[in-house]
Design an enzyme around this catalytic site. Sequence first.
Site, PDB file in Angstrom:
ATOM      1  N   SER A 162       0.824  -1.201   0.000  1.00  0.00           N
ATOM      2  CA  SER A 162       0.000   0.000   0.000  1.00  0.00           C
ATOM      3  C   SER A 162       0.868   1.266   0.000  1.00  0.00           C
ATOM      4  CB  SER A 162      -0.950  -0.059   1.194  1.00  0.00           C
ATOM      5  OG  SER A 162      -2.113   0.636   0.897  1.00  0.00           O
ATOM      6  N   HIS A 213      -7.657  -5.675  -0.414  1.00  0.00           N
ATOM      7  CA  HIS A 213      -6.427  -4.931  -0.170  1.00  0.00           C
ATOM      8  C   HIS A 213      -5.709  -5.510   1.055  1.00  0.00           C
ATOM      9  CE1 HIS A 213      -4.031  -1.257  -0.351  1.00  0.00           C
ATOM     10  NE2 HIS A 213      -4.203  -1.081   0.936  1.00  0.00           N
TER      11      HIS A 213
END
Length: 444
Positions: free
Chosen positions: A272, A413
């Site tokens: 990320s 994610h």
Amino acid sequence: MNMPAFLLLAATGGLPLSAEASAASSRPASRPAINYDESKVPAYTLPDPLKFQDGRPVEDAAGWRRRRQEILELFRTHVYGRAPDAPQGMRFERFDENPAALGGLALRRQVTVRLAPQADEPGMDLLLYLPAERHGPVPVFAMLNFRGNQEVHPDPGIRITGRWVLNAPESGITDNRAGPQARGADASRYPVELILRRGYGLVTVCCADLDPDFDDGFANGVHGALDPPGKPRPPDAWGTIAAWAWGLSRVMDYLQTDPDVDARRVVVLGHSRMGKTALWAAAQDERFAIAISNNSGCGGAALSRRAYGETVESINGMFPHWFCANFRRYNGREAELPVDQHMLIALIAPRPVYVASAEEDRWADPRGEFLAAKAADPVYRLLGTDGLPAGDMPPVGQPVAGTIGYHCRPGAHDLTEYDWRQYLAFADRHLAGARPDSGGADRR
Ligand code: GCU
């Protein structure tokens, strides 16, 4: 925007967003703030990494070295900002050594790296695990963590960070301080035993040791300590991602002094916002042998011009401290950027790079991440590697890997064991196995 409110709060450390979050944009009224419709992706032309700014073609590896400098400067000026050189007189203070940690599987070493010669702060605490059984220096994965080294494993020997960290009420972090409950809080993203059994080490540092992740006008962290005092910040001054990437280079400085680590075989990996950081670190610092971007999205591996999911405008609004001030000029005007993120990936060439997406992580634009990796391929091929051997985006769950690797994992994610298994295989392949005596190439 499909970003849950708690993530938004976590992302800002529970602090209110800066006034710049609502900065006026030049996005045409017809364009939605956040688009998830592939048919509404604007038509775009990517800048050619193999053309100099004056339009001449890059014809060979020597030409690429010059073009590389141009592109680095463009990213420094327009996107991440310009970081200072390594500080003089860094000190490495080892405060822990256990040759039989994790039930005898690991050597655990912890070191405080003092980043300012005259003072104790800023400093960063580095946690290193190496396979207890090893025959010479080992390759390592280098990663920044989000909330302190104690989050990577429940090992009671890890020092709990005493510095500011992002809040995470589920791990008992409510006043930006970690406590015992924070031990192992993010352990699923760091399969330490698996890494060690495969013959690799893991080194990690908390990003907040370098720069706490909130907008304070660059007063704290390495900005406050290393910026020239009393001068206004230029529009290309380093942002937080640049500070974190700079910190990864300081981790590398340490690794080069550690006789148990093979500093020529360091894989920089990030998830990320740390994935954005890992790419920028490897782009600038050619000592990193391999770079891996896990779900890095906007400002990382995803093409900005697609404006799919998170956009330049939204990232600058929510995280005004991540990039340099110049980057805001491109809010709603991605087509005017002199670079796009495929050129960030290309800066890593010919070193192996892996870009990974997750199917449900539309905020990070999986297709835009694949297309950026693909658009870096010509540079890899010019330099004599096989680039990314995929014509179109591979189906979910089917990794492809040449010198550029890519997969889109099912799910959300995150950084999972599935991702790690691909990365370990990729590292095995490109570092000629994890054993130091098996002839790993020096790719610097
Ligand atoms: C937010 C942010 C992303 C970032 C992510 C993360 O979602 O918008 O750009 O990658 O946080 O770091 O978890």
